[in-house]
Structures are given as structure tokens and as C-alpha cells.
Design a protein around this motif. Structure first.
Motif, PDB file in Angstrom:
ATOM      1  N   ALA A 210      31.207  43.794  40.937  1.00 20.86           N
ATOM      2  CA  ALA A 210      32.638  43.486  40.955  1.00 20.86           C
ATOM      3  C   ALA A 210      33.431  44.654  41.497  1.00 20.86           C
ATOM      4  O   ALA A 210      34.517  44.486  42.047  1.00 20.86           O
ATOM      5  CB  ALA A 210      33.128  43.152  39.554  1.00 20.86           C
ATOM      6  N   PHE A 211      32.894  45.862  41.351  1.00 17.88           N
ATOM      7  CA  PHE A 211      33.602  47.057  41.794  1.00 17.88           C
ATOM      8  C   PHE A 211      33.510  47.200  43.313  1.00 17.88           C
ATOM      9  O   PHE A 211      34.396  47.769  43.942  1.00 17.88           O
ATOM     10  CB  PHE A 211      32.978  48.271  41.094  1.00 17.88           C
ATOM     11  CG  PHE A 211      33.476  49.591  41.565  1.00 17.88           C
ATOM     12  CD1 PHE A 211      34.739  50.028  41.217  1.00 17.88           C
ATOM     13  CD2 PHE A 211      32.692  50.392  42.362  1.00 17.88           C
ATOM     14  CE1 PHE A 211      35.199  51.242  41.657  1.00 17.88           C
ATOM     15  CE2 PHE A 211      33.153  51.606  42.807  1.00 17.88           C
ATOM     16  CZ  PHE A 211      34.410  52.032  42.453  1.00 17.88           C
TER      17      PHE A 211
ATOM     18  N   GLU B 203      40.186  42.632  38.924  1.00 16.39           N
ATOM     19  CA  GLU B 203      40.403  41.639  37.863  1.00 16.39           C
ATOM     20  C   GLU B 203      39.075  41.141  37.313  1.00 16.39           C
ATOM     21  O   GLU B 203      38.877  41.053  36.100  1.00 16.39           O
ATOM     22  CB  GLU B 203      41.171  40.440  38.416  1.00 16.39           C
ATOM     23  CG  GLU B 203      42.667  40.623  38.426  1.00 16.39           C
ATOM     24  CD  GLU B 203      43.301  39.581  39.320  1.00 16.39           C
ATOM     25  OE1 GLU B 203      44.294  39.925  39.958  1.00 16.39           O
ATOM     26  OE2 GLU B 203      42.774  38.452  39.392  1.00 16.39           O
ATOM     27  N   ALA B 204      38.152  40.859  38.241  1.00 20.43           N
ATOM     28  CA  ALA B 204      36.847  40.368  37.794  1.00 20.43           C
ATOM     29  C   ALA B 204      36.158  41.425  36.943  1.00 20.43           C
ATOM     30  O   ALA B 204      35.587  41.114  35.895  1.00 20.43           O
ATOM     31  CB  ALA B 204      35.984  40.019  39.004  1.00 20.43           C
TER      32      ALA B 204
ATOM     33  N   ALA C 116      34.480  40.644  28.426  1.00 22.32           N
ATOM     34  CA  ALA C 116      33.459  39.738  27.906  1.00 22.32           C
ATOM     35  C   ALA C 116      32.266  40.530  27.385  1.00 22.32           C
ATOM     36  O   ALA C 116      31.752  40.274  26.288  1.00 22.32           O
ATOM     37  CB  ALA C 116      33.023  38.779  29.005  1.00 22.32           C
ATOM     38  N   TYR C 117      31.843  41.528  28.162  1.00 20.48           N
ATOM     39  CA  TYR C 117      30.674  42.332  27.793  1.00 20.48           C
ATOM     40  C   TYR C 117      30.930  43.074  26.484  1.00 20.48           C
ATOM     41  O   TYR C 117      30.067  43.119  25.605  1.00 20.48           O
ATOM     42  CB  TYR C 117      30.393  43.286  28.949  1.00 20.48           C
ATOM     43  CG  TYR C 117      29.544  44.484  28.645  1.00 20.48           C
ATOM     44  CD1 TYR C 117      28.165  44.400  28.664  1.00 20.48           C
ATOM     45  CD2 TYR C 117      30.131  45.709  28.363  1.00 20.48           C
ATOM     46  CE1 TYR C 117      27.391  45.504  28.398  1.00 20.48           C
ATOM     47  CE2 TYR C 117      29.368  46.819  28.095  1.00 20.48           C
ATOM     48  CZ  TYR C 117      27.997  46.712  28.103  1.00 20.48           C
ATOM     49  OH  TYR C 117      27.239  47.813  27.826  1.00 20.48           O
ATOM     50  N   SER C 118      32.147  43.624  26.336  1.00 23.88           N
ATOM     51  CA  SER C 118      32.426  44.401  25.128  1.00 23.88           C
ATOM     52  C   SER C 118      32.412  43.530  23.887  1.00 23.88           C
ATOM     53  O   SER C 118      31.774  43.882  22.892  1.00 23.88           O
ATOM     54  CB  SER C 118      33.788  45.079  25.233  1.00 23.88           C
ATOM     55  OG  SER C 118      33.851  45.835  26.380  1.00 23.88           O
ATOM     56  N   ILE C 119      33.108  42.387  23.933  1.00 25.33           N
ATOM     57  CA  ILE C 119      33.143  41.592  22.707  1.00 25.33           C
ATOM     58  C   ILE C 119      31.759  41.047  22.398  1.00 25.33           C
ATOM     59  O   ILE C 119      31.365  40.940  21.243  1.00 25.33           O
ATOM     60  CB  ILE C 119      34.200  40.461  22.736  1.00 25.33           C
ATOM     61  CG1 ILE C 119      34.034  39.591  23.945  1.00 25.33           C
ATOM     62  CG2 ILE C 119      35.591  40.994  22.658  1.00 25.33           C
ATOM     63  CD1 ILE C 119      34.974  38.406  23.923  1.00 25.33           C
ATOM     64  N   THR C 120      30.979  40.769  23.449  1.00 30.33           N
ATOM     65  CA  THR C 120      29.631  40.263  23.190  1.00 30.33           C
ATOM     66  C   THR C 120      28.783  41.317  22.498  1.00 30.33           C
ATOM     67  O   THR C 120      28.120  41.059  21.496  1.00 30.33           O
ATOM     68  CB  THR C 120      28.965  39.876  24.515  1.00 30.33           C
ATOM     69  OG1 THR C 120      29.849  39.067  25.244  1.00 30.33           O
ATOM     70  CG2 THR C 120      27.693  39.153  24.267  1.00 30.33           C
TER      71      THR C 120
ATOM     72  N   ALA D  82      33.316  35.202  37.649  1.00 27.86           N
ATOM     73  CA  ALA D  82      34.373  35.960  38.337  1.00 27.86           C
ATOM     74  C   ALA D  82      33.761  37.031  39.231  1.00 27.86           C
ATOM     75  O   ALA D  82      34.210  37.244  40.365  1.00 27.86           O
ATOM     76  CB  ALA D  82      35.306  36.596  37.306  1.00 27.86           C
ATOM     77  N   VAL D  83      32.706  37.700  38.733  1.00 26.66           N
ATOM     78  CA  VAL D  83      32.060  38.740  39.530  1.00 26.66           C
ATOM     79  C   VAL D  83      31.459  38.138  40.794  1.00 26.66           C
ATOM     80  O   VAL D  83      31.643  38.640  41.910  1.00 26.66           O
ATOM     81  CB  VAL D  83      30.973  39.448  38.697  1.00 26.66           C
ATOM     82  CG1 VAL D  83      30.114  40.322  39.566  1.00 26.66           C
ATOM     83  CG2 VAL D  83      31.612  40.270  37.609  1.00 26.66           C
ATOM     84  N   LEU D  84      30.749  37.018  40.627  1.00 27.37           N
ATOM     85  CA  LEU D  84      30.132  36.358  41.776  1.00 27.37           C
ATOM     86  C   LEU D  84      31.197  35.951  42.784  1.00 27.37           C
ATOM     87  O   LEU D  84      31.033  36.128  43.995  1.00 27.37           O
ATOM     88  CB  LEU D  84      29.386  35.107  41.311  1.00 27.37           C
ATOM     89  CG  LEU D  84      27.951  35.303  40.861  1.00 27.37           C
ATOM     90  CD1 LEU D  84      27.372  33.987  40.406  1.00 27.37           C
ATOM     91  CD2 LEU D  84      27.133  35.847  42.012  1.00 27.37           C
ATOM     92  N   ASN D  85      32.309  35.417  42.251  1.00 26.67           N
ATOM     93  CA  ASN D  85      33.400  34.971  43.101  1.00 26.67           C
ATOM     94  C   ASN D  85      33.920  36.128  43.947  1.00 26.67           C
ATOM     95  O   ASN D  85      34.062  36.014  45.174  1.00 26.67           O
ATOM     96  CB  ASN D  85      34.501  34.420  42.190  1.00 26.67           C
ATOM     97  CG  ASN D  85      35.475  33.598  42.964  1.00 26.67           C
ATOM     98  OD1 ASN D  85      35.196  33.247  44.100  1.00 26.67           O
ATOM     99  ND2 ASN D  85      36.615  33.316  42.363  1.00 26.67           N
TER     100      ASN D  85
END
Lengths: 200, 486
Positions: free
Chosen positions: B310-311, B320-321, B328-332, B391-394
Motif C-alpha cells: 500500500a505504501f 488511505e489504504a 484493521a491489523y492493529s485491532i486484529t 484496499a491495499v490490492l485496489n
């Protein structure tokens, strides 16, 4: 002047290697002083006399004296005198002296030749203070927190008193004193030194 | 410094004072409970302060800091993680042999370091923030100092992090030598006038990337990750996996945005390489793991690899992604490590996979939360992890970064294997009866369950209605971009 830079860098590296390989803390500290002096010499040869002097005053001066005091005070007792005599044998201080002599030689060359960068006018004290406490005041405050983290961490990890011994230690106590030496990993640094000296 | 600048710094001042307040409480011999509750309230106060100052936001505090929308998002995420980690810490340290009070000082100082990273616009503040973070971490990792694992992990981290700091400093020095400036905008301006990318600048960026990759545990520099994750106390592992990575990623994004890092061909090649080997390496190393802490360590290596995809584009969509992915990663990970904390016994952490056999039948709620967390890590739809990966893939496909995108898809499939392996263990039949040895304050057990439930709701909520989160991030970022348009 780049030759002087390389020589003092080599001295710094050698002294630092000796710091981490020396067996006794007090000998390591001697080399640590040399290492700081060498770094200070590097600054001088690069034309930064102010930083060089600060390095000597703060590190080689204040901090090392404190460290030596603490190490010396760790083991007070009858054996202390004997131990100090052992520490001050000639072979102990010859190494650091040679390294420092190299640095001294370098400094005299630098100062006697005169035209070098080291003779530039020193940076004004007032300007440094103004920059530190005006523009970069947040950085100074953050460094304060950095020191706090270091002190709190060191205080916690270095604490002696233990409320709940590790299960190895508990077993050792139950089994009696026979295997006490193997199992008793948690000894105070002072005791460690004493033990070592008895072996010697 | 005028009053508006001070106001913009208010959340950070509150955060810094939290550690001082804890020290004073320790001096007044307060109990663990009091310290825990005060710490929790202080973190809530930081969040309130951020809400209070949101109107003054894009504001630079020359020359070191800038508080803008991006910083607000990252700092908010960091503080949220610390709130949750603080709650988990109580039940963990209450039954350990160490005095848990200094732990809170160190964790708040580490948080301050990470928060400073998110608002840095100058090499000096970057370095101080990073050191603040890593010095707190040395002590935190070795906090249970009578356990061999912890001391070994702390020592490893100390040596390697000091090494990486040296690389970082050397890189900064080279860039300073080349451009004569240490603040990001100054470097960018100087590079524009020079016109081409000189050797010193390239070398400097390379050395700095070593340090950043070390902190993010990306593949050529990942060797410490598994041992440190395993040896550290579980809440500290959680802290390393979330807070320290958010902080370092934030500073990476800000630096890249300022100097247009992605417009340099060499930088794109380095970052793509690191991303690809991290995704492949992290997932392959995780496959055979029986220790859940090590497994999550390798999985976090892979996830940081996804994050780098994404970077790579370097545009607003990519940022944004990346932010959504980090969220998402943090809460998971918070949820997953939260379960590990809850299951850890007095003597050892619950890190063997065997301890999880039949968890669902013993404790359905914990089993369900861990299942959802693992599904989110694997990127299954209806969880936050899926939207993040999407989002990353997008962002990657828009810029036609085919190779990283294809590797991402393939390695995700590999990842699915070991996540599903744990999930199947959770639902397996078990004969072993695990004794219950909880005699903790019911308020805190309830609080911990509450935190886990909140995480579960966030995981599913962000998976089913992602638009709320994405719009929030976009709003904040617009605020952030205003300062660049000036």
C-alpha cells in the motif's frame, strides 16, 4: 588532518573493544575513559573544539568518576585493600596509558601546527543555549523523557530484592545446600567480585 | 511558541504527563489498581484532548514538529491500542512475580515516543522519538527479569536495535551532508534544486531503510522478531506488534510524502523487494510453527509486507489504504494477543498451540473472538482484514504494480493454511480439563471481556460497514493535505 582522524578512530575502536572484553569492571572503565578521550580527539581533529571539550568534561569527567565511585563502593570489606592492590598492578594501566599517549601526541601535533581547523574560534556559549532552549526546547524536553525511560528501566532490571524467587531457586532451597552454588544464579555484583577474588 | 501551537500539542503534553503522574503515584505508594485506573483515565484524557484541539489542527511547530490530520489518525490509533493493552496488562501482571508498577511508566513513555514519531518533520525529533520508543522497549521486553526467555529477548533487542539506530544516524548524517538540511521540507527543496539523485542521498536513504525495516521487522532484518515476540510478556508483545509499528510507519509515510520517495526508481525497487520477500518469508516461516506467539510474529512480518504494497504507490489512495490496513491489523492483533493474555497461567504464557485445543467448547466467547481475529488476519470477507487487504490490492492495481500484487494474493492463500490450522484446533475435541485459577477482581475481568467485545464489534463492524472508517480517515487526511497546499 585526516590522518589524525583515522588514528584517533582506530584508538577509539580498540579501546571500546577492550571495554567489552575486559574481565574486571574497573579495568573496563579505564578503557572506557580512553574511548571517550579518543572520540573527543576525533571532534577536535574535525574542528569542533566545543563538542570535544564537552565530551571530556561530561563523559570522561563526570560520568566516569561516578561509575568508578559506584564500582569501588560495591564491595567494602577486609578484602577491599588487597583487591585494590591487585587492580593497580602495572600491567593494568600500561595498556590505557599507551593509547592515551597516542592521543596526547596527536593533540600536540594538532595544536603545534597551528593552522588547522582546531584553532577556529569556538562556538559562542550564548548561541548554543539560545538554540537549545528556544528553537529546540521540545527536543530538550523529550530527551528528558528519554533519560527517564532509561533510568526507570535500569532501576527495575537492576533491582536486588526479590519477593518471589524463581522456581529453580525454590527447588535449590528445598534440596538443601549441596547444590546451592550451581542453582543460586542471583548473586549481588559485590559478592561476585568477592568470590572471584577468593579464587584468585 | 504561541498559544495555538501549544494547544495543538495538548494531547502530547497530556500523554507525556501521564508517565510523570504514574511516578508520583508510585512515590505515594498507591496500589496496582489505583495506578491502572489512573493510567486508563489519562489515556481517555488524551483522546478527549485530541477531540478538543481538532479545529486548530494543521499546525506546524517549527522546526521539529507538525500536528496535522495524518498525525491525528496515527496518534489516535496508538492511544487506542495503549488503552486496550493497558487493560490486558492488569490481569497479566497481577499474577506475575514482578512488581508491575514501573511497567506503566515505561509503557506510557514508549507511547510518547511513538506519538512523537507521528508528528515529526525533522530528523532530530525522529531520532529522539525512535530512541524513546526503543529504550522503553528494552526494559519492557526484559520486564520479567527472572525468566531466561525474557532476558534473552531483551538482550537481543538491545543489541540489534542499537545497531539499527547506528545505521539510522549514519543515513541521516549522509543525507544532511548532501542536502545541508535535516527537516523533511528542507531536504525536499534542496533535492528539487539539485535535480538528480546524488550518490550520497541514495546511500543515506538505503541506510535509513535498514533501520526502518528493522523496526518494522521486514524480511532481511526480521531475525529478532520471533524470539522477542516469544520472550516478551504478552502485553509487551502486543505493544511491539501494534504501537511501535504504527509509529515507525507514520514517520516513513511522512518522510516519503515530503521527499517524493516513490518517484525515485531505486527506492521503489528496494521497497518492492523488501515487500515481496517479507510476504513470502513471513508466511513460509509461519507454516510449521507450533508456538502461537512465534506464529503471530511471522504473520506480522507478512502483514507488514502487505502494508508496504500500500505504501508503494505513494498517492493519497495508497496512504488511505495503508491507514485502513494498519487499523484493521492493529485491532486484529489486539484481539488475538488479548486472548493469549487471558489464557496465560501464572507460570508460563499460553503460547503452545496445545493450550488452545478445544477452546471453543471450554469458553465459547474467547473461542469465537480468536476465530474472528484469525479470520481477519487471513483476510476472509465480513472482517476488517478483508477490507484492508482489498484496499491495499485496489491501491496496488491502480498503479499497475503487478508483481507485488500477485505475490500478495498467492501468499495470502499460503497464510490461510496456518490460520485455519489454529482455528481447527480451537474446535477440536478435548479430554484435558484445565484448572481454573482466577481469583482476580471481577471488575477487571469484566473490563477485559468488555475490551475484547469492543474489539470483536470493531472487527466485524469495519468488515461489514467499512465506509464509516474510510470516510473518517479521508476527512482527517483532507485536513492534513491543507497544509501542503499552502
Amino acid at each position: 588532518m585526516s590522518l589524525l582522524f583515522y588514528i584517533s578512530s582506530v584508538v577509539a575502536i580498540v579501546a571500546t573493544l577492550l571495554v567489552i572484553t575486559c574481565h574486571r569492571p574497573i579495568h573496563a572503565l579505564l578503557y572506557l575513559v580512553v574511548s571517550f578521550l579518543a572520540v573527543s580527539m576525533i571532534f577536535l581533529s574535525l574542528g569542533a573544539p566545543f563538542v570535544a571539550v564537552l565530551e571530556v568534561i561530561l563523559y570522561a569527567g563526570a560520568i566516569i568518576v561516578l561509575l568508578i565511585f559506584v564500582v569501588m563502593m560495591l564491595n567494602l570489606g577486609q578484602e577491599a585493600a588487597l583487591q585494590e592492590k591487585q587492580w593497580l598492578q602495572p600491567k593494568v594501566w600500561v595498556g590505557p596509558s599507551i593509547l592515551v599517549a597516542v592521543l596526547l601526541l596527536e593533540m600536540s601535533i594538532l595544536l603545534l601546527r597551528g593552522e588547522s581547523a582546531a584553532i577556529q574560534p569556538a562556538v559562542d556559549m550564548k548561541r548554543i543555549s539560545l538554540v537549545l532552549f528556544k528553537e529546540y526546547v521540545i527536543a530538550v524536553e523529550l530527551v528528558g523523557f528519554l533519560l527517564m525511560a532509561g533510568i526507570v528501566g535500569a532501576a527495575h532490571i537492576g533491582k536486588h530484592k526479590k519477593k518471589h524467587p524463581h522456581r529453580f531457586l525454590q527447588n535449590g532451597k528445598e534440596n538443601g545446600h549441596a547444590d546451592n552454588n550451581e542453582n543460586n544464579k542471583e548473586v549481588k555484583p559485590g559478592e561476585l567480585l568477592k568470590e572471584e577474588m577468593i579464587h584468585n | 511558541m504561541d498559544s495555538l501551537q501549544l494547544q495543538a500539542l495538548l494531547p502530547f503534553i497530556v500523554l507525556a504527563s501521564a508517565s510523570v503522574v504514574i511516578i508520583l503515584l508510585i512515590a505515594a505508594r498507591q496500589s496496582h489498581t489505583v495506578i491502572q485506573i489512573t493510567g486508563f483515565l489519562m489515556m481517555c484524557l488524551v483522546v478527549l484532548a485530541m477531540w478538543y484541539v481538532r479545529d486548530v489542527l494543521p499546525r506546524a511547530i517549527m522546526p521539529l514538529l507538525v500536528v496535522d490530520g495524518m498525525a491525528a489518525v496515527f496518534t489516535g490509533l496508538i492511544v487506542f491500542c495503549v488503552l486496550i493493552i493497558g487493560l490486558f496488562s492488569f490481569i497479566y501482571f497481577e499474577e506475575r512475580e514482578e512488581n508491575p508498577k514501573e511497567y506503566y511508566i515505561l509503557i506510557f513513555l514508549g507511547t510518547l515516543g511513538a506519538a512523537v514519531l507521528t508528528i515529526s518533520r525533522h530528523f532530530i525529533s525522529v531520532f529522539i522519538g525512535l530512541e524513546l520508543l526503543s529504550i522503553s522497549l528494552y526494559a519492557l521486553i526484559a520486564y520479567l527479569r527472572n525468566r531466561n526467555n525474557a532476558v534473552e529477548a531483551g538482550m537481543k533487542y538491545l543489541v540489534l536495535a542499537a545497531m539499527s539506530s547506528a545505521f539510522l544516524l549514519f543515513g541521516m548524517a549522509l543525507i544532511y551532508m548532501d542536502t545541508g538540511s535535516m527537516d523533511f521540507d528542507g531536504i525536499a527543496k534542496q533535492l528539487q534544486t539539485q535535480g538528480h539523485s546524488p550518490a550520497l542521498f541514495v546511500t543515506g536513504i538505503g541506510l535509513m531503510m535498514v533501520a526502518v525495516c528493522f523496526k518494522l521487522a521486514l524480511v532481511p532484518f526480521h531475525l529478532w522478531a520471533a524470539d522477542v515476540y516469544q520472550g516478551a510478556p504478552v502485553p509487551v508483545t502486543n505493544f511491539i506488534a501494534t504501537v511501535s509499528k504504527i509509529g515507525v510507519f507514520a514517520v516513513l509515510v511522512r518522510f516519503a510524502q515530503a521527499v517524493q520517495l516513490q518517484s525515485y526508481h531505486f527506492a521503489v525497487i528496494i521497497i518492492s523487494f523488501v515487500a515481496i520477500v517479507s510476504m513470502v518469508g513471513g508466511n513460509l516461516l509461519a507454516i510449521k510453527q507450533q508456538n502461537i506467539k512465534r506464529l503471530l510474529a511471522y504473520s506480522s512480518i507478512a502483514h507488514l509486507g502487505y502494508l508496504l504494497v500500500a505504501f508503494l504507490p505513494g498517492n493519497a489512495a495508497g496512504i488511505e489504504a495503508g491507514m485502513f490496513y494498519l487499523f484493521a491489523y492493529s485491532i486484529t492483533l489486539l484481539a488475538a494477543f488479548g486472548i493469549v493474555t487471558m489464557l496465560s497461567g501464572r507460570q508460563a504464557d499460553a503460547d503452545q498451540l496445545e493450550a488452545y485445543r478445544g477452546l471453543y467448547w471450554r469458553n465459547p466467547l474467547m473461542g469465537a473472538i480468536l476465530t474472528v481475529a484469525l479470520l481477519s488476519l487471513a483476510g476472509i470477507p465480513l472482517t476488517a482484514g478483508f477490507i484492508g487487504k482489498f484496499a491495499v490490492l485496489n491501491a496496488g492495481v491502480q498503479q499497475q504494480l503487478w508483481l507485488p500484487v500477485i505475490v500478495l494474493v498467492i501468499t495470502s492463500v499460503i497464510g490461510l493454511y496456518y490460520y485455519l490450522r489454529i482455528i481447527s484446533t480451537l474446535f477440536a475435541e478435548t479430554q484435558v480439563i484445565f484448572p481454573k485459577e482466577k481469583s482476580l477482581h471481577p471488575l477487571f475481568v469484566a473490563g477485559t471481556y468488555g475490551a475484547l467485545l469492543v474489539l470483536l464489534i470493531l472487527l466485524l463492524g469495519a468488515g461489514i460497514f467499512p465506509s464509516a472508517v474510510i470516510d473518517g480517515i479521508k476527512n482527517f487526511l483532507c485536513q492534513g493535505f491543507r497544509i501542503i497546499n499552502f
